[in-house]
Design a protein around this motif. Sequence first.
Motif, short mmCIF file in Angstrom:
data_model
loop_
_atom_site.label_atom_id
_atom_site.label_comp_id
_atom_site.label_asym_id
_atom_site.label_seq_id
_atom_site.Cartn_x
_atom_site.Cartn_y
_atom_site.Cartn_z
N TYR A 94 0.83 -1.20 0.00
CA TYR A 94 0.00 0.00 0.00
C TYR A 94 0.87 1.26 0.00
O TYR A 94 0.54 2.26 -0.66
N SER A 144 -18.35 -1.40 -5.86
CA SER A 144 -16.92 -1.09 -5.88
C SER A 144 -16.50 -0.37 -7.16
O SER A 144 -15.42 0.22 -7.21
N ARG A 174 -11.04 -5.08 1.79
CA ARG A 174 -9.66 -4.60 1.91
C ARG A 174 -8.74 -5.78 2.23
O ARG A 174 -9.04 -6.61 3.09
N GLN A 226 -6.26 -6.22 -4.63
CA GLN A 226 -5.77 -4.93 -4.17
C GLN A 226 -4.27 -4.97 -3.89
O GLN A 226 -3.51 -4.09 -4.31
N GLU A 274 -7.37 6.40 -1.33
CA GLU A 274 -7.27 5.26 -0.42
C GLU A 274 -8.30 4.17 -0.74
O GLU A 274 -9.51 4.44 -0.79
N ASN A 275 -7.79 2.97 -1.00
CA ASN A 275 -8.61 1.79 -1.33
C ASN A 275 -9.30 1.87 -2.69
O ASN A 275 -10.10 0.99 -3.03
N TYR A 280 -12.99 -0.41 -5.87
CA TYR A 280 -12.79 0.00 -4.48
C TYR A 280 -12.81 -1.24 -3.60
O TYR A 280 -13.53 -2.20 -3.87
N PHE A 281 -12.03 -1.21 -2.51
CA PHE A 281 -11.95 -2.33 -1.58
C PHE A 281 -12.45 -1.87 -0.21
O PHE A 281 -11.88 -0.95 0.39
N GLU A 291 -14.13 -1.98 3.82
CA GLU A 291 -14.02 -2.55 5.16
C GLU A 291 -15.43 -2.67 5.73
O GLU A 291 -16.34 -1.91 5.36
#
Length: 473
Positions: free
Chosen positions: A141, A289, A320, A325, A336-337, A348-349, A351
């Motif tokens: 990341y 996503s 996530r 990813q 972010e993500n 998109y990932f 949580e």
Amino acid sequence: MESTTSENADERSYTDNSKSTKQQPKQQLSKAMEHMRFAVTVDPIPRSSSTSTPTSPPLPDTATPQTPAEPESDAYGVPASIAPIRKPAHRSHSPSNNQKRTDPFAFGSRFLEEGDNIFEFNAWDHVDVDPAYQTFSSEQYERQRAEPVSDFDKKRFNDNPEKWWNIFYKNNKTNFFKNRKWLAQEFPVLGEVTKEDSAPAVVLEVGAGAGNSAFPILQNRKNKGLKIHACDFSKKAVELIREHELYDPEFIQADVWDVAASPESENGGLPPGIKEGSVDVVLMIFIFSALNPKQWDQAVKNVWRVLKPGGQVLFRDYGRGDLAQVRFKKGRYMEENFYVRGDGTRVYFFEKEELEEIWGGKQRSSHSETDTPSGEQTNGQADEPPAQQLLSLQLDKEAEDSREVLSTESQRPAFEIVHFGIDRRMLVNRQRRLKMYRCWMQAVFRKPGHQSEVPTSTLRQDKEKEDGEGEEA
């Protein structure tokens, strides 16, 4: 994805439920789409037919000399040395009574235990990753953030996302994603609504693609009152559905629709042929996503509007830490993500807590002083002169007031979070000796009320827990 557990792993299924007799080349996917190969396709594994004599007899239970195991390979940048966490052994491993062999679509019951050969099966359920994988992911990341997408490309991919999906379906047509026959296992209500004695129901699939979810539901349809609406914002995807041999507007209707459409757009922002409060089930499989985070609120509002009171959302998407990813390289990070793939499509990932906020109607919590580790200062205010501290506080208050106004104007509807599960699965490529750690979020969100006659779905994971508690009792 789950399709890797198919019994006919060396044959590729298409949306018309036919099998390709042509041998599939190794590099059938474009280089830009290789990131999805392990999720939707199966590498050919030589198998003996049921009528032929096995080339090697089953190993007896008694100990025999073992040949050295073949070395494992790094999986898309993830070191092979990273190992999954195993559970204590408690099931038979005898080839004559292997309790791990089960229905290929009965997910959730194959646990990786001490003594198991990882490469015996195509997939293992509920696999936790070890600290080494988490450390590796964090390092990845950081590298991704250091080399993000350029501002020019970010605007290019965000301004016209349907363009990239049109190109995707033009290039891949119906032969990329496999039919999602596993959906009724994961969301049992999808099997219930097709039964002859079930109440009339309207099912809306958002992001229907080439119909890989809609047509399996349609094929099981015995309920004369079941109507399926399959929508996608890609015109090419909708064309593929309408050209399908099973397409019949009386039972399934395909239309172009953007789930994040403005209320000022055509049909009030709702799908063609659908009125407000008329849908029983909304199916969202790997579609949320694909949206820009700025589109989430409007998308949730539109889903709320189409649902009857008591209607439900069946949700499955990326989590996530998923391999898709972790393996992204430079020039793919947008925020972010949130990433852009090599083919221009976005992903998109999520949580768990994030999705609970989005769908549960909670406002996004802002960082406060309590979020700061002990001994650390916030915003560097401790080192600023008093006048600058006062100015900083005033600016912070104005920003907070702005956020409060925005929250009031764009209040999210509050769905009931009926079920929520995190599906951690390790997929295995036995031919190439790869271990691939997947993470998916799966949930049922319900609009309060009782107008819909369709029973609220369970999740396969919750059903397993209930069955297990019943056995213990």
